[in-house]
Motif scaffolding. Structure first.
Motif, mmCIF file in Angstrom:
data_model
loop_
_atom_site.group_PDB
_atom_site.id
_atom_site.type_symbol
_atom_site.label_atom_id
_atom_site.label_comp_id
_atom_site.label_asym_id
_atom_site.label_seq_id
_atom_site.Cartn_x
_atom_site.Cartn_y
_atom_site.Cartn_z
ATOM 1 N N ALA A 181 19.169 -5.752 -10.295
ATOM 2 C CA ALA A 181 19.315 -4.331 -9.977
ATOM 3 C C ALA A 181 17.951 -3.780 -9.206
ATOM 4 C CB ALA A 181 19.278 -3.527 -11.323
ATOM 5 N N ILE A 182 16.787 -4.212 -9.405
ATOM 6 C CA ILE A 182 15.674 -3.827 -8.839
ATOM 7 C C ILE A 182 15.613 -4.336 -7.361
ATOM 8 C CG2 ILE A 182 13.009 -4.171 -8.917
ATOM 9 C CD1 ILE A 182 13.246 -3.648 -11.910
ATOM 10 N N ASN A 183 16.064 -5.595 -7.302
ATOM 11 C CA ASN A 183 15.973 -6.228 -5.724
ATOM 12 C C ASN A 183 17.025 -5.581 -4.867
ATOM 13 O OD1 ASN A 183 14.210 -7.908 -6.344
ATOM 14 N ND2 ASN A 183 15.525 -9.692 -7.005
ATOM 15 N N ASP A 204 21.246 -6.732 -15.679
ATOM 16 C CA ASP A 204 20.458 -7.847 -14.764
ATOM 17 C C ASP A 204 19.242 -6.752 -14.021
ATOM 18 O OD1 ASP A 204 19.608 -9.626 -13.030
ATOM 19 O OD2 ASP A 204 21.497 -10.517 -12.488
ATOM 20 N N THR A 205 18.307 -6.716 -14.673
ATOM 21 C CA THR A 205 17.308 -5.849 -14.355
ATOM 22 C C THR A 205 16.773 -6.392 -13.054
ATOM 23 O OG1 THR A 205 16.661 -5.555 -16.480
ATOM 24 C CG2 THR A 205 14.924 -5.061 -15.192
ATOM 25 N N LYS A 206 16.381 -7.844 -12.749
ATOM 26 C CA LYS A 206 15.714 -8.306 -11.453
ATOM 27 C C LYS A 206 16.906 -8.183 -10.361
ATOM 28 C CE LYS A 206 13.248 -12.449 -10.531
ATOM 29 N NZ LYS A 206 13.182 -13.910 -11.055
ATOM 30 N N GLY A 237 16.121 8.786 -15.057
ATOM 31 C CA GLY A 237 15.053 8.582 -14.204
ATOM 32 C C GLY A 237 14.869 6.863 -14.094
ATOM 33 N N GLU A 238 15.782 6.008 -14.746
ATOM 34 C CA GLU A 238 15.555 4.601 -14.489
ATOM 35 C C GLU A 238 15.722 4.324 -12.935
ATOM 36 O OE1 GLU A 238 18.341 6.487 -15.841
ATOM 37 O OE2 GLU A 238 18.870 4.792 -17.336
ATOM 38 N N HIS A 239 14.974 3.343 -12.452
ATOM 39 C CA HIS A 239 14.667 2.889 -11.139
ATOM 40 C C HIS A 239 13.964 3.645 -10.499
ATOM 41 C CE1 HIS A 239 17.195 -0.788 -11.025
ATOM 42 N NE2 HIS A 239 18.337 -0.102 -11.867
ATOM 43 N N ALA A 240 14.135 4.892 -10.318
ATOM 44 C CA ALA A 240 13.253 6.059 -9.634
ATOM 45 C C ALA A 240 11.915 5.937 -10.149
ATOM 46 C CB ALA A 240 13.825 7.493 -9.821
ATOM 47 N N VAL A 241 11.738 5.651 -11.527
ATOM 48 C CA VAL A 241 10.510 5.431 -11.980
ATOM 49 C C VAL A 241 9.493 4.304 -11.281
ATOM 50 C CG1 VAL A 241 11.155 4.011 -13.923
ATOM 51 C CG2 VAL A 241 9.153 5.702 -14.219
ATOM 52 N N VAL A 242 10.223 3.169 -10.942
ATOM 53 C CA VAL A 242 9.666 2.195 -10.260
ATOM 54 C C VAL A 242 8.933 2.571 -8.774
ATOM 55 C CG1 VAL A 242 10.071 -0.065 -9.168
ATOM 56 C CG2 VAL A 242 11.350 0.623 -11.310
ATOM 57 N N TYR A 243 9.563 3.861 -8.493
ATOM 58 C CA TYR A 243 8.742 4.312 -7.033
ATOM 59 C C TYR A 243 8.215 5.613 -7.367
ATOM 60 C CZ TYR A 243 11.796 0.668 -5.180
ATOM 61 O OH TYR A 243 12.499 -0.466 -4.975
ATOM 62 N N THR A 263 22.471 3.309 -18.851
ATOM 63 C CA THR A 263 20.939 3.530 -19.224
ATOM 64 C C THR A 263 20.280 2.184 -19.069
ATOM 65 O OG1 THR A 263 19.661 3.982 -21.193
ATOM 66 C CG2 THR A 263 21.662 3.106 -21.576
ATOM 67 N N GLY A 264 19.044 2.217 -18.437
ATOM 68 C CA GLY A 264 18.440 1.124 -18.032
ATOM 69 C C GLY A 264 18.383 0.473 -16.827
ATOM 70 N N ALA A 265 18.525 -0.719 -16.591
ATOM 71 C CA ALA A 265 18.597 -1.211 -15.225
ATOM 72 C C ALA A 265 20.016 -1.113 -14.691
ATOM 73 C CB ALA A 265 18.357 -2.748 -15.413
ATOM 74 N N GLY A 266 21.019 -1.344 -15.313
ATOM 75 C CA GLY A 266 22.477 -1.251 -14.857
ATOM 76 C C GLY A 266 22.895 -2.517 -14.500
ATOM 77 N N ALA A 315 16.575 4.375 -25.334
ATOM 78 C CA ALA A 315 17.421 4.309 -24.270
ATOM 79 C C ALA A 315 16.664 5.259 -23.174
ATOM 80 C CB ALA A 315 18.712 4.961 -24.612
ATOM 81 N N ILE A 316 16.891 4.868 -22.053
ATOM 82 C CA ILE A 316 16.520 5.701 -21.056
ATOM 83 C C ILE A 316 17.476 6.722 -20.536
ATOM 84 C CG2 ILE A 316 15.671 6.055 -18.415
ATOM 85 C CD1 ILE A 316 14.424 3.200 -18.762
ATOM 86 N N LEU A 317 17.127 8.188 -20.910
ATOM 87 C CA LEU A 317 17.935 9.002 -20.786
ATOM 88 C C LEU A 317 18.252 9.697 -19.309
ATOM 89 C CD1 LEU A 317 19.807 10.499 -22.894
ATOM 90 C CD2 LEU A 317 17.879 12.303 -22.991
#
Ligand code: MEV
Length: 321
Positions: free
Chosen positions: A197-199, A193-195, A16-22, A277-280, A12-14
């Motif tokens: 959420a990132i968009n 829905d990772t895609k 920083g998810e999403h911020a890690v993309v940046y 946790t994860g994409a959301g 599981a991502i504890l």
């Protein structure tokens, strides 16, 4: 008859998810919830693959025909078989491969990576290939690429080695944690829905760069603080930082009402921290707290139609059962 059972943890991502993309850091944890691979000889003299969670079985007289008729759900597994066959000239006839996972599939818990890692490890043991864990990890990454394109490699790494990983800009660093970390992982009953959420975050950054960047930066700071508190075993502080991380994810519009209801319920009932946790936009919620409290929350959530499981840090990574 020879039989090998191998298993690997989920993740599981504890923080920083999403911020890690940046370019900000993230922390992932190996969960003591496992995927299993059983390899054994069969008397039908064919190759068999059985995915227990989907109750789906495929049989073929040889590898060539297996490859031809395989549904896309099994592609990752065929890739694994092929990689090893090319390298070691293995013969899979008369072998059955059975897979099952305790992880919620397609929910950001690394089920595909943990199956891939358990599979390669099991084959390594069955055929006595003598591969190192690093080599197992690299092969599992090749399998992950079939499903995820160009994944970060975090899932297969943590499923292979266990423990906690701090990662930033493609660099991994293990975090030593001496304490127990009792967690409850709750499925929101909505596919993540990772895609999308990132968009969403990308659109937010385009329309309101200052606000969006401040939330991402704040997550970066939270993750760095969390790293220190994890090393010191300060559970109260870790819980508090999880809540702050969740507030930022919510401001970035990747949470939703169901996730908020679950996190609020966990906190009202005594959890120290709770976040997606994860994409959301679905997927899972992860809550930290005393084991007894988490057990109670789990029962209450179950009565309200939400499945969950208790977990802790897995320190072992992939293993033979
Ligand atoms: C998804 O599990 C985690 C994200 O940070 C995406 C990524 O890191 O690739 C949302």
């Amino acid at each position: 008859m020879k039989k090998i059972i191998s298993s690997a943890p989920g993740k599981a991502i504890l923080f920083g998810e999403h911020a890690v993309v940046y370019g900000y850091p993230a922390i992932a944890i190996a969960l003591s919830i496992r995927s299993k691979c059983i390899i054994e000889e069969n008397t039908e003299r064919n190759i068999q693959i059985f995915l227990e969670n989907y109750n789906q079985r495929i049989k073929a007289p040889d590898f060539y025909r297996l490859e031809k008729k395989i549904p896309s759900k099994f592609n990752q597994l065929v890739t694994g078989l092929k990689l090893l066959q090319q390298k070691y000239d293995l013969n899979y006839s008369s072998l059955s491969f059975c897979f099952n996972t305790q992880l919620f599939p397609s929910s950001g818990l690394g089920s595909s990576a943990s199956i891939a890692v358990a599979f390669i490890y099991g084959l390594n043991e069955y055929f006595g290939l003598g591969l190192s864990k690093d080599e197992i990890n690299n092969l599992a990454y090749e399998m992950e690429r079939i499903i995820h394109g160009t994944p970060s490699g975090i899932d297969n790494t943590i499923c292979t080695f266990g423990n906690l990983i701090y990662y930033k800009g493609g660099e991994f660093q293990f975090i030593e944690v001496d304490t127990e970390l009792p967690l409850l992982i709750i499925y929101s009953n909505i596919e993540h829905d990772t895609k999308e959420a990132i968009n969403r975050i990308r659109r937010f950054k385009n329309t309101e760069p200052e606000r969006a960047n401040s939330y991402l930066k704040s997550i970066g700071k939270i993750t760095n603080k969390a790293k220190n508190h994890l090393q010191q075993g300060n559970l109260d502080e870790i819980g508090d930082l999880m809540n702050k991380n969740q507030a930022n994810l919510s401001s970035l519009h990747v949470s939703n009402q169901t996730i908020s209801e679950i996190t609020n319920f966990c906190l009202e009932n005594g959890a120290k921290g709770s976040k997606l946790t994860g994409a959301g936009l679905g997927g899972c919620v992860i809550s930290l707290g005393d084991l007894k409290i988490l057990k109670n929350i789990s029962q209450q959530l179950e009565a309200n139609g939400f499945k969950s499981f208790l977990a802790n840090i897995d320190k072992q990574g992939v293993r033979i059962e």
